[in-house]
Design a protein around this motif. Structure first.
Motif, mmCIF file in Angstrom:
data_model
loop_
_atom_site.group_PDB
_atom_site.id
_atom_site.type_symbol
_atom_site.label_atom_id
_atom_site.label_comp_id
_atom_site.label_asym_id
_atom_site.label_seq_id
_atom_site.Cartn_x
_atom_site.Cartn_y
_atom_site.Cartn_z
ATOM 1 N N ILE A 257 48.365 40.779 58.897
ATOM 2 C CA ILE A 257 47.736 41.898 58.935
ATOM 3 C C ILE A 257 46.035 41.309 58.241
ATOM 4 O O ILE A 257 45.891 40.588 57.583
ATOM 5 N N THR A 258 45.104 42.117 59.148
ATOM 6 C CA THR A 258 43.626 41.699 58.530
ATOM 7 C C THR A 258 43.261 42.811 57.813
ATOM 8 O O THR A 258 43.649 43.808 57.550
ATOM 9 N N GLY A 259 42.011 42.646 57.079
ATOM 10 C CA GLY A 259 41.480 43.445 56.167
ATOM 11 C C GLY A 259 40.035 42.924 55.706
ATOM 12 O O GLY A 259 39.295 42.321 56.514
ATOM 13 N N THR A 260 39.509 44.032 55.037
ATOM 14 C CA THR A 260 37.973 43.842 54.607
ATOM 15 C C THR A 260 37.928 44.131 53.108
ATOM 16 O O THR A 260 38.517 44.958 52.487
ATOM 17 N N ILE A 261 37.044 43.173 52.391
ATOM 18 C CA ILE A 261 36.547 43.186 51.058
ATOM 19 C C ILE A 261 35.946 44.533 50.720
ATOM 20 O O ILE A 261 34.977 44.975 51.336
ATOM 21 N N ARG A 262 36.454 45.331 49.988
ATOM 22 C CA ARG A 262 36.001 46.688 49.508
ATOM 23 C C ARG A 262 35.197 46.460 48.001
ATOM 24 O O ARG A 262 34.382 47.288 47.630
ATOM 25 N N TYR A 263 35.928 45.724 47.321
ATOM 26 C CA TYR A 263 35.306 45.600 45.949
ATOM 27 C C TYR A 263 35.799 44.186 45.345
ATOM 28 O O TYR A 263 36.765 43.766 45.489
ATOM 29 N N VAL A 264 34.849 43.784 44.591
ATOM 30 C CA VAL A 264 34.803 42.367 43.965
ATOM 31 C C VAL A 264 34.973 42.783 42.352
ATOM 32 O O VAL A 264 33.610 43.380 41.947
ATOM 33 N N GLY A 265 35.820 42.276 41.409
ATOM 34 C CA GLY A 265 35.584 42.895 40.179
ATOM 35 C C GLY A 265 34.629 42.240 39.305
ATOM 36 O O GLY A 265 34.244 40.937 39.640
ATOM 37 N N TYR A 266 34.170 42.694 38.252
ATOM 38 C CA TYR A 266 32.968 42.177 37.531
ATOM 39 C C TYR A 266 33.603 41.285 36.270
ATOM 40 O O TYR A 266 32.955 40.732 35.581
ATOM 41 N N LEU A 267 34.817 41.752 35.884
ATOM 42 C CA LEU A 267 35.488 40.968 34.813
ATOM 43 C C LEU A 267 36.417 39.794 35.204
ATOM 44 O O LEU A 267 37.295 40.057 36.264
ATOM 45 N N LEU A 268 36.530 38.793 34.613
ATOM 46 C CA LEU A 268 37.371 37.593 34.766
ATOM 47 C C LEU A 268 38.600 37.669 33.695
ATOM 48 O O LEU A 268 38.245 37.985 32.398
ATOM 49 N N ASP A 269 39.774 37.475 34.260
ATOM 50 C CA ASP A 269 40.799 37.608 33.395
ATOM 51 C C ASP A 269 40.794 36.423 32.631
ATOM 52 O O ASP A 269 40.984 35.389 33.071
ATOM 53 N N GLU A 270 40.828 36.526 31.098
ATOM 54 C CA GLU A 270 40.758 35.140 30.476
ATOM 55 C C GLU A 270 42.153 34.326 30.478
ATOM 56 O O GLU A 270 42.139 33.244 30.518
ATOM 57 N N GLU A 271 43.568 35.098 30.838
ATOM 58 C CA GLU A 271 44.578 34.102 30.714
ATOM 59 C C GLU A 271 44.589 33.571 32.074
ATOM 60 O O GLU A 271 45.013 32.378 32.464
ATOM 61 N N THR A 272 44.547 34.396 33.290
ATOM 62 C CA THR A 272 44.905 33.809 34.601
ATOM 63 C C THR A 272 43.538 33.254 35.334
ATOM 64 O O THR A 272 43.551 32.433 36.170
#
Length: 371
Positions: A257-272
């Motif tokens: 399945i193909t896709g398009t990036i719509r949003y990149v988060g601004y917060l980094l998860d500290e655990e993962t």
């Protein structure tokens, strides 16, 4: 007997030392090491196993994978619950049914809603009465019978009543109720806030529900969905050059399945140590279901890069390196920065070796002995 055993032991030690000395001598004839430079003896059998070729530039498409989960787009998903405690008296929908925005879903008879309707009627009646009083006092003042001060007081009171009615009107319009067709005591008709399909319905006519009850109906438009990918911190710079996105789901093993990036988060998860990246996909056939798990493959645009076979790169204690040919039987160990190109069984050399330099491409592991 003791003398004989002593003699045999001494003989064994002498033979062992002689063998070890011979071995060291042989090793010395195979390799000669000075710092990072290595010389292979002319008569060494290792030479026939070593192949050398210059590194070349080729098209490299950086890529990486991330785990993902299918989710409905938030603006196209709604859980519909009753805003008041009451009894369900009518239902208009069933699972799989398509509804338009504003379509009736169910009706609930609620004393709380009746009170809101009553407050709206009362506020309108008081506003209309204040407006009539104002017209009368203005008429009296125009005929020089009234008092200007009383007119001003009534105008202020009229403005207050108008504001109270607008507040009561707004309170009832929140529930998508037409105040002009409202009758006192009527049940509240709960409507769908968006167009879509009824994907879940737990309506039971006659059921009494509390004001904090869970959603009875879920409406969603799943023509397009998001795949929420967890992109690792180290891969974030590669998002700037992504040209192709392919998603594979265990439930659809033969479909990419193909896709398009719509949003990149601004917060980094500290655990993962990852960031959420929303990839939008077409889903008109409804094969992708919310909460399905899968793998998202991000591939960048082609760019020229120095390439070497995988066997040319060796792993040291704290770095990777290649063996560069410096002429006949002379070699040099060079630390390199690399990224794998597993699809083509190559290694991309980012730094350490330039285009045209000759490296050992076969038999490089023999030089581990010369460390």
């Amino acid at each position: 007997m003791k003398k004989r055993l002593s003699s045999l032991f001494c003989l064994f030690v002498c033979v062992a030392c002689a063998n070890r000395s011979g071995s060291d001598e042989t090793a010395g004839k195979t390799f000669s090491v000075e710092g990072e430079y290595i010389t292979v003896a002319e008569q060494s059998p290792v030479l026939k196993h070593i192949k050398i070729q210059p590194v070349e530039k080729g098209d490299y498409r950086p890529s990486f994978s991330a785990s993902g989960v299918v989710t409905a787009i938030p603006s196209q998903y709604a859980g519909i619950a009753s805003p008041f405690a009451g009894r369900i008296v009518k239902a208009w929908v069933c699972p799989g049914q398509r509804v338009a925005a504003g379509s009736p879903v169910f009706a609930v008879s609620s004393p709380d809603f009746t009170e809101i309707g009553k407050a709206c009627f009362q506020a309108r009646a008081e506003m209309e009465l204040a407006q009539k009083n104002l017209l009368r006092e203005r008429d009296l003042l125009a005929n020089r019978v009234g008092v200007a001060k009383e007119v001003e007081e009534i105008e202020a009171d009229c403005e207050i009543k108008r504001t109270e009615y607008e507040r009561a009107l707004a309170a009832i319009q929140v529930y998508q109720v037409d105040p002009d067709s409202l009758t006192l005591g009527q049940p509240l008709v709960v409507r769908s806030p968006l167009a879509g399909e009824v994907v879940k319905s737990e309506i039971v006519v006659g059921q009494y529900i509390r004001e904090d009850a869970d959603a009875l109906v879920i409406v969603a438009d799943l023509d397009r969905v998001w795949v929420k990918a967890q992109v690792k911190e180290k891969d974030l710079p590669l998002l700037d050059c992504v040209a192709d996105i392919r998603i594979s789901l265990p439930a659809l093993p033969d479909t990419l399945i193909t896709g398009t990036i719509r949003y990149v988060g601004y917060l980094l998860d500290e655990e993962t140590r990852s960031v959420e990246v929303m990839v939008e996909c077409e889903n008109r056939d409804r094969r992708m279901k919310p909460f399905m798990y899968g793998t998202v493959r991000f591939t960048g645009t082609p760019a020229p890069a120095v390439m070497a076979p995988e066997a040319a790169v060796l792993q040291g204690e704290d770095s990777r390196y290649v063996i560069v040919s410096e002429g006949k039987n002379h070699f040099r160990k060079v630390n390199v920065t690399t990224v794998p190109d597993a699809e083509n069984h190559r290694t991309v050399i980012l730094s350490g070796v330039g285009e045209g330099e000759a490296v050992v491409t076969e038999g490089a592991f023999y030089f581990i002995e010369a460390r």
